[in-house]
Design a protein around this motif. Structure first.
Motif, PDB file in Angstrom:
ATOM      1  N   SER A 156      -6.302   2.903   1.775  1.00 24.23           N
ATOM      2  CA  SER A 156      -5.485   1.851   1.800  1.00 24.23           C
ATOM      3  C   SER A 156      -4.394   1.945   2.965  1.00 24.23           C
ATOM      4  N   GLY A 157      -3.841   3.109   3.153  1.00 22.17           N
ATOM      5  CA  GLY A 157      -2.960   3.286   4.136  1.00 22.17           C
ATOM      6  C   GLY A 157      -3.417   2.877   5.473  1.00 22.17           C
ATOM      7  N   PHE A 158      -4.617   3.316   5.703  1.00 25.52           N
ATOM      8  CA  PHE A 158      -5.477   3.042   7.082  1.00 25.52           C
ATOM      9  C   PHE A 158      -5.665   1.577   7.421  1.00 25.52           C
ATOM     10  N   VAL A 159      -5.628   0.642   6.290  1.00 28.83           N
ATOM     11  CA  VAL A 159      -5.959  -0.614   6.473  1.00 28.83           C
ATOM     12  C   VAL A 159      -4.704  -1.412   7.118  1.00 28.83           C
ATOM     13  N   SER A 160      -3.609  -1.000   5.986  1.00 29.77           N
ATOM     14  CA  SER A 160      -2.383  -1.618   6.467  1.00 29.77           C
ATOM     15  C   SER A 160      -1.890  -1.231   7.776  1.00 29.77           C
ATOM     16  N   LYS A 161      -1.656   0.235   7.963  1.00 28.61           N
ATOM     17  CA  LYS A 161      -1.065   0.772   9.383  1.00 28.61           C
ATOM     18  C   LYS A 161      -1.743   0.359  10.320  1.00 28.61           C
ATOM     19  N   THR A 181       0.811  -1.275   0.010  1.00 32.62           N
ATOM     20  CA  THR A 181      -0.075   0.042  -0.040  1.00 32.62           C
ATOM     21  C   THR A 181       0.792   1.366  -0.056  1.00 32.62           C
ATOM     22  N   HIS A 182       1.980   1.152   0.743  1.00 32.39           N
ATOM     23  CA  HIS A 182       2.878   2.210   0.793  1.00 32.39           C
ATOM     24  C   HIS A 182       3.364   2.592  -0.676  1.00 32.39           C
ATOM     25  N   ALA A 183       3.735   1.471  -1.170  1.00 37.78           N
ATOM     26  CA  ALA A 183       3.993   1.788  -2.596  1.00 37.78           C
ATOM     27  C   ALA A 183       3.276   2.304  -3.595  1.00 37.78           C
TER      28      ALA A 183
END
Lengths: 684, 107
Positions: free
Chosen positions: A412-417, A357-359
């Motif tokens: 997306s960042g929310f989910v992975s973080k 997601t960061h990518a």
């Protein structure tokens, strides 16, 4: 698929060779087509590989290995060491391949617009393709040494690309800095590699034949039984030494210092380094060797602590930077800290999830920043502002990435973080209270991230334009070749979280299920209803923190724009500490660089005075001695020889006169002789 | 008035010395030949003088000195003929009769 696997890394390599060798012959359009086409083909092949893996019904069997040829073969008395160039396609590597080639292709495409008109365009695309190749080699290599080849390859390419505009001394220096700092890390990596080889070789009685990952996994028992070195088990040593390499590549404390300077390269390169290649290498390496790291809990705990520390530390620096790319660079360091935190607490899947997601959103952020720089021709945020009116596409896509990195649901960042936060909180680290502390640090980082990203957005896109009139007249939206990748990445940043939905939603976590055969199941989220409630609670807390961060940013930079300055004056010491990045570069300069330079100067002096002196003294003595010898030879030996010759010559000359050819002389001497004879006879 | 052997020998030695001197000092080849003639004459005079004065001592010595003198005169004539021929041929080759110039034969 097993027969075509080699094409995935080979295509970008061929692209690099063609564009590199024919860069002056081919028109730019052809170079663009070759460079982008090879990466796109590699992406398509990766997708085919992905589908091939999915079609294998048994998850444990999802593995394709293509062995190309024997690279090293050494046989000796006690055993043999053979190494193959083999590629390994499994859920982990295919995920990375898709990110590298997918995001990489978008960055290639974007570069077509961004680098248009640059005189070294061909060289640029050759390097970029080479970078893709090296990263794919790193990810696909089936043994640790092949991984190391790719590892060094991305180091080289980062040097080439960061210092791309090498006529500018500062940029060339940044390239060198990246290269040298990475060498320090790579040294640790290499020592770890050698230690691993030595231990395995020693333990298995020379039966270990290569460094293949499956083989390493099988030999882990052997490693565990090895003699500890200085009270620390061998596995931990190896894990830590390899991690030193990871701190270099993935910019963690203490070797992160090259990454902020790396933005000296072209902006798409920054996006490439920060999103799809290079910095993810360390995260990938630890995930790839998760079995090794799982056997070294102390090393894992250290990684978790360092990751959390890096995340928080870099986020504080990002608060004060004025260069738009520098803020993003520190944010990358911070986000990478998250990934290492996840891996440190044993959630390898989550680390990879955040990597993916960061990518998406970091590539988007950098490309957006590149778009802004393309319009403003300046990196300084103090000279921007109000760009939302001029660049709507860039603005909207940038906002998506901003919401994703700040951790606003459902981006997306929310989910992975949050998966990382959750993993940290519930982790079973050697110290029981360490998990919550790490969680707290990560939560604080999340708030700071939201704050500094809000600041970046406000300074760049909100308010009035603060640059010169001339700049304002030239403001424009970027061409479609640049905005299309932005839109694609925005969609991915928005929806990327789907692949790893949290457990409480009772929807399948696609990524975790997919990666499970390689990385094992998630260590968290399987503890029943109680933990589901906790998970939701943590979600709510982190969302609240993120919103608070944004609100604070909005208040500071939109409502009360003069307040930040007053705060900076009020806490001037802290502000200056942050602005100067905790003076770490200066500390390194004082602690390592200057003593080394002094040592160099001393060595030079020593060489000049002592060694050269000795040499010169010897030569002087030799010269004097040979002068004596020469004198003796010249005068005495030669003198003797010449003297004899001279005497003979002189006598010859004298005797010559006797034979003058003059009759009268002869006669005269006859008469004289007769006279003498007569006198003699008469007297005697 | 009778002359003693010594006076003849004195004249002879004077002649010899003059001849020798001529031979040693002259550059002209013809002059040298003339010097040689003087030397030969000195020798011939000696023979004649000894022949005349030693007759009283030994009968057998009669006339032998005179014969030698005749031989000397004949040999001198022959020698001069040969020498002059050499000088003339040298002159035709070298355009000079200066003996100082004749050095081709020196080692």
């Amino acid at each position: 698929m097993g027969d075509f696997l080699w094409l995935i890394p080979a295509l970008p390599l061929m692209g690099a060779a063609v564009t590199g060798l024919l860069r002056r012959k081919l028109p730019p359009r052809h170079i663009h087509i070759i460079a982008c086409g090879t990466v796109l083909s590699a992406f398509v092949l990766s997708a085919v590989g992905f589908l091939t893996l999915l079609q294998i019904p048994e998850p444990q069997q999802r593995l394709v290995i293509q062995s190309l040829y024997q690279w090293i073969l050494t046989v000796w008395q006690h055993g043999r060491f053979s190494l193959e160039v083999a590629f390994r396609l499994d859920p982990l590597s295919v995920s990375l391949c898709l990110v590298i080639t997918g995001v990489g292709f978008l960055i290639h495409l974007y570069s077509v617009g961004y680098m248009a008109g640059d005189e070294s365009e061909g060289r640029y695309f050759a390097y970029l393709n080479l970078f893709t190749f090296a990263m794919l080699l790193l990810v696909l290599g089936d043994n640790l040494l092949l991984l190391f080849v790719g590892w060094e390859g991305v180091g080289l390419c980062s040097y080439l690309l960061i210092g791309f505009w090498f006529t500018d001394l500062e940029k060339a220096r940044a390239g060198m800095k990246a290269f040298i700092v990475n060498r320090v890390g790579d040294f640790g990596f290499f020592v770890g590699l050698m230690l691993l080889f030595w231990a395995l070789f020693d333990k298995s009685g020379g039966l270990v034949t290569g460094m293949r990952f499956s083989e390493l996994q099988e030999c882990l028992v052997l490693l565990k039984s090895a003699q500890p070195i200085m009270g620390i088990s061998l596995v931990t040593w190896v894990a830590l030494l390899l991690f030193i390499g990871a701190t270099g590549k993935s910019a963690q404390i203490p070797l992160y210092i090259w990454l902020p300077d790396a933005m000296a390269g072209p902006t798409p390169v920054s996006a490439f380094i920060h999103a799809a290649t290079m910095v993810t290498a360390g995260v990938y390496m630890i995930a790839r060797l998760h079995f090794l790291y799982s056997a070294a809990p102390a090393a894992l705990a250290l990684i978790a602590v360092l990751g959390a520390a890096t995340a928080l530390y870099a986020a504080t620096i990002a608060l004060t930077q004025d260069d738009i790319k520098r803020v993003l660079a520190y944010s990358t360091i911070s986000q990478l800290g998250y990934m290492f935190l996840a891996e440190g607490v044993g959630a390898f899947t989550t680390g990879i999830f955040h990597l993916i997601t960061h990518a998406f959103f970091k590539a988007l952020l950098f490309l957006g920043a590149g778009s802004v720089i393309h319009a403003v021709h300046d990196n300084d945020m103090r000279k921007m502002g109000g760009l939302n009116r001029y660049m709507p596409v860039t603005y909207l896509t940038f906002m998506t990435a901003f919401l994703a990195i700040s951790g606003i649901p459902p981006f997306s960042g929310f989910v992975s973080k949050d998966e990382i936060l959750w993993a940290a909180f519930t982790s079973s680290l050697p110290l029981p209270w360490l998990g919550p502390i790490l969680w707290l640090a990560a939560l604080l980082t999340a708030g700071l991230t939201a704050l500094y990203m809000t600041r970046l957005i406000c300074l760049t896109f909100m308010g009035r334009f603060r640059g010169s009139r001339e700049q304002e007249n030239k403001l424009h939206e970027s061409p479609p070749v640049m905005t299309v990748p932005l839109v694609v990445l925005a969609v991915l940043s928005l929806s990327g979280g789907i692949i790893g939905l949290p457990a409480f939603t009772h929807l399948p976590n696609l990524l975790a299920d997919f990666l499970a055969p390689t990385l094992g199941a998630l260590p968290v989220g399987s503890e029943g209803a109680h933990s589901a409630a906790l998970e939701v609670l943590l979600l709510v807390i982190s969302t609240a923190v993120a919103i608070a961060g944004i609100a604070a940013g909005w208040y500071l930079y939109v409502r009360q724009p003069q307040l930040p300055e007053r705060l900076a004056q009020r806490f001037s010491q802290t502000y200056r500490l942050l602005l100067n990045k905790y003076y770490v570069d200066e500390i390194y300069q004082a602690a390592f660089v200057r003593p080394l330079l002094k040592l160099v100067a001393f060595s030079g002096h020593f060489d000049l005075r002592v060694i050269d002196g000795a040499v010169n003294l010897t030569s002087l003595l030799t010269r004097k001695f040979s002068f004596v010898v020469g004198f003796e030879d010249w005068r005495i030996v030669d003198g003797l020889v010449n003297g004899i010759a001279d005497i003979v010559k002189r006598w010859g000359a004298r005797l010559e006169r006797l034979q003058s050819g003059k009759v009268q002389h002869y006669l005269y001497s006859v008469v004289l002789g007769l006279f003498v004879l007569c006198v003699f006879v008469l007297l005697v | 008035m009778p002359y003693s052997l010594a006076s003849y020998l004195t004249v002879s030695s004077l002649l010899f010395c003059l001849g020798m001197y001529t031979v040693l000092t002259r550059r002209n080849a013809i002059a040298i030949l003339m010097g040689i003639e003087l030397v030969l004459n000195a020798a011939a005079l000696n023979f004649v003088a000894f022949s005349r004065f030693l007759q009283a001592v030994e009968k057998s010595a009669q006339l032998s000195g005179q014969v030698f003198t005749l031989f000397i005169i004949a040999v001198a004539a022959a020698e001069v003929a040969v020498a002059l021929a050499i000088v003339l041929s040298l002159y035709s080759k070298m355009k000079t009769i200066d003996v100082e110039e004749f050095r081709q034969l020196h080692g």
